[in-house]
Design a protein around this motif. Structure first.
Motif, PDB file in Angstrom:
ATOM      1  N   VAL A  12       6.886   6.969 -11.862  1.00  0.00           N
ATOM      2  CA  VAL A  12       7.575   5.684 -11.758  1.00  0.00           C
ATOM      3  C   VAL A  12       6.757   4.758 -10.857  1.00  0.00           C
ATOM      4  CG1 VAL A  12       9.640   4.499 -10.898  1.00  0.00           C
ATOM      5  CG2 VAL A  12       9.846   6.705 -12.100  1.00  0.00           C
ATOM      6  N   ASN A  13       6.487   3.564 -11.317  1.00  0.00           N
ATOM      7  CA  ASN A  13       5.803   2.555 -10.512  1.00  0.00           C
ATOM      8  C   ASN A  13       6.828   1.962  -9.547  1.00  0.00           C
ATOM      9  OD1 ASN A  13       4.677   0.075  -9.554  1.00  0.00           O
ATOM     10  ND2 ASN A  13       3.242   0.084 -11.278  1.00  0.00           N
ATOM     11  N   VAL A  14       6.677   2.254  -8.258  1.00  0.00           N
ATOM     12  CA  VAL A  14       7.689   1.855  -7.281  1.00  0.00           C
ATOM     13  C   VAL A  14       7.815   0.340  -7.202  1.00  0.00           C
ATOM     14  CG1 VAL A  14       8.320   1.901  -4.838  1.00  0.00           C
ATOM     15  CG2 VAL A  14       7.442   3.972  -5.943  1.00  0.00           C
ATOM     16  N   LEU A  15       6.696  -0.373  -7.223  1.00  0.00           N
ATOM     17  CA  LEU A  15       6.739  -1.834  -7.106  1.00  0.00           C
ATOM     18  C   LEU A  15       7.194  -2.505  -8.389  1.00  0.00           C
ATOM     19  CD1 LEU A  15       3.562  -2.598  -4.990  1.00  0.00           C
ATOM     20  CD2 LEU A  15       5.939  -2.576  -4.238  1.00  0.00           C
ATOM     21  N   ARG A  16       6.903  -1.878  -9.534  1.00  0.00           N
ATOM     22  CA  ARG A  16       7.276  -2.463 -10.823  1.00  0.00           C
ATOM     23  C   ARG A  16       7.956  -1.402 -11.688  1.00  0.00           C
ATOM     24  NH1 ARG A  16       2.402  -4.348  -9.501  1.00  0.00           N
ATOM     25  NH2 ARG A  16       1.319  -2.764 -10.750  1.00  0.00           N
ATOM     26  N   ARG A  33       0.827  -1.206   0.000  1.00  0.00           N
ATOM     27  CA  ARG A  33       0.000   0.000   0.000  1.00  0.00           C
ATOM     28  C   ARG A  33       0.863   1.258   0.000  1.00  0.00           C
ATOM     29  NH1 ARG A  33      -2.492  -0.222   4.875  1.00  0.00           N
ATOM     30  NH2 ARG A  33      -3.931  -1.791   4.062  1.00  0.00           N
ATOM     31  N   ALA A  34       1.913   1.269   0.829  1.00  0.00           N
ATOM     32  CA  ALA A  34       2.780   2.454   0.916  1.00  0.00           C
ATOM     33  C   ALA A  34       3.472   2.718  -0.418  1.00  0.00           C
ATOM     34  CB  ALA A  34       3.812   2.275   2.021  1.00  0.00           C
ATOM     35  N   ALA A  35       3.940   1.644  -1.071  1.00  0.00           N
ATOM     36  CA  ALA A  35       4.608   1.813  -2.359  1.00  0.00           C
ATOM     37  C   ALA A  35       3.627   2.288  -3.419  1.00  0.00           C
ATOM     38  CB  ALA A  35       5.275   0.510  -2.779  1.00  0.00           C
ATOM     39  N   GLY A  36       2.418   1.721  -3.425  1.00  0.00           N
ATOM     40  CA  GLY A  36       1.419   2.120  -4.404  1.00  0.00           C
ATOM     41  C   GLY A  36       0.991   3.564  -4.229  1.00  0.00           C
ATOM     42  N   ASP A  37       0.852   3.985  -2.971  1.00  0.00           N
ATOM     43  CA  ASP A  37       0.437   5.366  -2.679  1.00  0.00           C
ATOM     44  C   ASP A  37       1.614   6.337  -2.674  1.00  0.00           C
ATOM     45  OD1 ASP A  37      -2.103   4.361  -2.347  1.00  0.00           O
ATOM     46  OD2 ASP A  37      -1.992   4.335  -0.142  1.00  0.00           O
ATOM     47  N   VAL A  79       5.621   8.469   1.496  1.00  0.00           N
ATOM     48  CA  VAL A  79       7.047   8.583   1.778  1.00  0.00           C
ATOM     49  C   VAL A  79       7.369   8.310   3.241  1.00  0.00           C
ATOM     50  CG1 VAL A  79       6.961  11.089   2.143  1.00  0.00           C
ATOM     51  CG2 VAL A  79       9.087  10.015   1.415  1.00  0.00           C
ATOM     52  N   ASP A  80       6.518   8.744   4.163  1.00  0.00           N
ATOM     53  CA  ASP A  80       6.807   8.522   5.582  1.00  0.00           C
ATOM     54  C   ASP A  80       6.832   7.033   5.919  1.00  0.00           C
ATOM     55  OD1 ASP A  80       7.101  11.194   6.223  1.00  0.00           O
ATOM     56  OD2 ASP A  80       4.996  11.471   6.758  1.00  0.00           O
ATOM     57  N   VAL A  81       5.873   6.294   5.390  1.00  0.00           N
ATOM     58  CA  VAL A  81       5.831   4.864   5.671  1.00  0.00           C
ATOM     59  C   VAL A  81       7.001   4.151   4.990  1.00  0.00           C
ATOM     60  CG1 VAL A  81       4.488   2.740   5.445  1.00  0.00           C
ATOM     61  CG2 VAL A  81       3.343   4.888   6.018  1.00  0.00           C
ATOM     62  N   LEU A  82       7.349   4.563   3.781  1.00  0.00           N
ATOM     63  CA  LEU A  82       8.477   3.935   3.083  1.00  0.00           C
ATOM     64  C   LEU A  82       9.799   4.218   3.792  1.00  0.00           C
ATOM     65  CD1 LEU A  82       7.461   4.580  -0.628  1.00  0.00           C
ATOM     66  CD2 LEU A  82       7.389   2.408   0.620  1.00  0.00           C
ATOM     67  N   VAL A  83       9.965   5.423   4.327  1.00  0.00           N
ATOM     68  CA  VAL A  83      11.161   5.714   5.123  1.00  0.00           C
ATOM     69  C   VAL A  83      11.179   4.849   6.368  1.00  0.00           C
ATOM     70  CG1 VAL A  83      12.277   7.464   6.568  1.00  0.00           C
ATOM     71  CG2 VAL A  83      11.509   8.056   4.270  1.00  0.00           C
ATOM     72  N   SER A  84      10.047   4.745   7.043  1.00  0.00           N
ATOM     73  CA  SER A  84       9.957   3.916   8.248  1.00  0.00           C
ATOM     74  C   SER A  84      10.308   2.465   7.951  1.00  0.00           C
ATOM     75  CB  SER A  84       8.542   4.007   8.829  1.00  0.00           C
ATOM     76  OG  SER A  84       8.404   3.156   9.953  1.00  0.00           O
ATOM     77  N   ALA A 144      17.362   8.106   5.102  1.00  0.00           N
ATOM     78  CA  ALA A 144      15.994   8.635   5.157  1.00  0.00           C
ATOM     79  C   ALA A 144      15.812   9.738   4.116  1.00  0.00           C
ATOM     80  CB  ALA A 144      15.693   9.161   6.563  1.00  0.00           C
ATOM     81  N   LEU A 145      16.791  10.633   4.021  1.00  0.00           N
ATOM     82  CA  LEU A 145      16.719  11.708   3.031  1.00  0.00           C
ATOM     83  C   LEU A 145      16.765  11.145   1.611  1.00  0.00           C
ATOM     84  CD1 LEU A 145      16.690  14.710   2.320  1.00  0.00           C
ATOM     85  CD2 LEU A 145      19.194  14.706   2.557  1.00  0.00           C
ATOM     86  N   GLY A 146      17.626  10.145   1.384  1.00  0.00           N
ATOM     87  CA  GLY A 146      17.731   9.551   0.055  1.00  0.00           C
ATOM     88  C   GLY A 146      16.445   8.883  -0.384  1.00  0.00           C
ATOM     89  N   VAL A 147      15.761   8.201   0.546  1.00  0.00           N
ATOM     90  CA  VAL A 147      14.476   7.573   0.206  1.00  0.00           C
ATOM     91  C   VAL A 147      13.449   8.649  -0.131  1.00  0.00           C
ATOM     92  CG1 VAL A 147      12.547   6.219   1.123  1.00  0.00           C
ATOM     93  CG2 VAL A 147      14.902   5.468   1.521  1.00  0.00           C
ATOM     94  N   ARG A 148      13.430   9.707   0.649  1.00  0.00           N
ATOM     95  CA  ARG A 148      12.482  10.791   0.378  1.00  0.00           C
ATOM     96  C   ARG A 148      12.704  11.377  -1.015  1.00  0.00           C
ATOM     97  NH1 ARG A 148       9.396  12.495   4.401  1.00  0.00           N
ATOM     98  NH2 ARG A 148       9.834  11.716   6.504  1.00  0.00           N
ATOM     99  N   GLN A 149      13.968  11.567  -1.368  1.00  0.00           N
ATOM    100  CA  GLN A 149      14.257  12.170  -2.668  1.00  0.00           C
ATOM    101  C   GLN A 149      13.895  11.231  -3.816  1.00  0.00           C
ATOM    102  OE1 GLN A 149      18.363  13.299  -2.029  1.00  0.00           O
ATOM    103  NE2 GLN A 149      17.781  15.352  -1.375  1.00  0.00           N
ATOM    104  N   PHE A 150      14.146   9.934  -3.630  1.00  0.00           N
ATOM    105  CA  PHE A 150      13.765   9.005  -4.699  1.00  0.00           C
ATOM    106  C   PHE A 150      12.252   8.937  -4.858  1.00  0.00           C
ATOM    107  CE2 PHE A 150      12.288   4.752  -5.906  1.00  0.00           C
ATOM    108  CZ  PHE A 150      12.725   4.751  -7.221  1.00  0.00           C
ATOM    109  N   VAL A 151      11.515   8.902  -3.757  1.00  0.00           N
ATOM    110  CA  VAL A 151      10.049   8.838  -3.847  1.00  0.00           C
ATOM    111  C   VAL A 151       9.505  10.109  -4.500  1.00  0.00           C
ATOM    112  CG1 VAL A 151       7.910   8.681  -2.518  1.00  0.00           C
ATOM    113  CG2 VAL A 151       9.869   7.257  -1.897  1.00  0.00           C
TER     114      VAL A 151
END
Length: 331
Positions: free
Chosen positions: A83-87, A31-35, A38-43, A68-75
């Motif tokens: 970009v489809n995060v899961l695929r 769900r976090a990747a589909g939506d 960013v906060d949940v993906l960092v967590s 954490a910053l790098g994940v935020r920037q990629f998202v």
């Protein structure tokens, strides 16, 4: 269950995910990747890092912050470029790299962002949300300019100017970086028990990668340490003067953040009319000066706490241009 994303210790953050069943873990990650939450993906990434990372819960706060910053920037990039995060598409990861390089980011910085994004995908695979590994074949070009050229050490004249006008506190902090070659995090973690002025030795208990080492002190640094202890150690007349964060009295410095250290040291540089370029140019001064004296990269690497001599050679120590002049004189 609501994830409390950033409070508590690294272990507590991970426990919020580990308490989930495998099915719930996968569902939340998907769900976090589909939506693109960013906060949940960092967590999720930090939970994975604390459980499966090389150092686990001992991962340094700076690494946690950088990832954490790098994940935020990629998202953010994935959101802006659909970009489809899961695929992700076959070329999405390399396009992200090229976009950062085109924006002027240095290759070393890009490599760090790639590492953070790669950790996100390892976390997603850990959660069972995807099997994608878009970073496996990504290439980041090497920067042909050495770290010493991009960010040179302070010169002898600059340090002399700053030290002449610095107070005891500022001078002691600067000497820990420029003579002992400590990282600023190592300097701020020192306790009074770590400093042996008589033996002219420091004990770094938690260096980069959690490695401990003994560091020799210059005579000037040992004198500064002795004077600083007399004034600021428990029982001294100035004890507690620098105590905005209320740290335990066994710590040499009463503050723990680089921002506070930058404030104090920056004042000394401004008074001297010297540009303050951060703490690493001080470490580079230490490495370069020591190399010119001992001509041994291995000994300099040990002094600076580098695991690899190549790190010292590439970015921290430089032999003089005419280093071989005397050796070649009789040719």
């Amino acid at each position: 269950m609501t994830l409390d994303r950033f409070r508590g210790t690294a272990l507590a953050r991970a426990d919020e995910w580990l308490a989930l069943t495998d099915e719930d873990l996968k569902r939340r990650a998907v769900r976090a990747a589909g939506d693109k939450d960013v906060d949940v993906l960092v967590s999720l990434t930090l939970a994975y890092l604390s459980q499966q990372g090389q150092r686990g819960v001992l991962t340094s706060p700076r690494t946690v912050e950088a990832y954490a910053l790098g994940v935020r920037q990629f998202v953010a990039y994935a959101t802006d470029h659909a970009v489809n995060v899961l695929r992700p598409g076959r070329h999405d990861a390399q396009r992200y790299v090229q976009a950062m390089l085109s924006a002027g980011r240095a290759p070393a910085g890009v490599q760090l962002k790639v590492a953070a994004a790669g950790c996100l995908y390892r976390a997603l695979r850990w959660a069972g949300a995807t099997e994608a590994d878009p970073w496996g074949d990504v290439r980041v070009p090497r920067d042909p300019t050495s770290g010493l050229e991009k960010r040179p050490p302070y010169t002898e004249d600059e340090l002399v100017e700053v030290l002449e006008g610095a107070d005891l506190h500022e001078g002691f902090l600067l000497l820990l970086v420029a003579h002992a070659g400590l990282r600023i995090s190592e300097a701020l973690a020192l306790t009074w028990a770590d400093i042996e002025e008589g033996a002219r030795r420091l004990h770094v208990r938690h260096g980069k990668g959690g490695k401990a080492r003994r560091v020799a002190m210059s005579a000037r640094l040992a004198r500064a340490a002795r004077h600083f202890r007399a004034l600021h150690a428990p029982g001294g007349p100035e004890h507690g003067r620098y105590r905005p964060e209320g740290r335990a009295p066994e710590f040499v410095f009463r503050y723990a953040t680089q921002q506070a250290a930058r404030y104090h040291l920056g004042r000394a540089f401004r008074r001297a009319g010297v540009e303050f370029r951060g703490f690493h140019p001080g470490r580079k001064y230490s490495g370069t000066r020591l190399l010119q004296q001992v001509r041994d990269f291995g000994r300099v690497a040990a002094h600076l706490g580098h695991a690899s001599v190549d790190t010292t050679r590439r970015g921290y120590a430089l032999l003089a241009v005419d280093d071989l002049k005397d050796e070649l004189a009789g040719w």
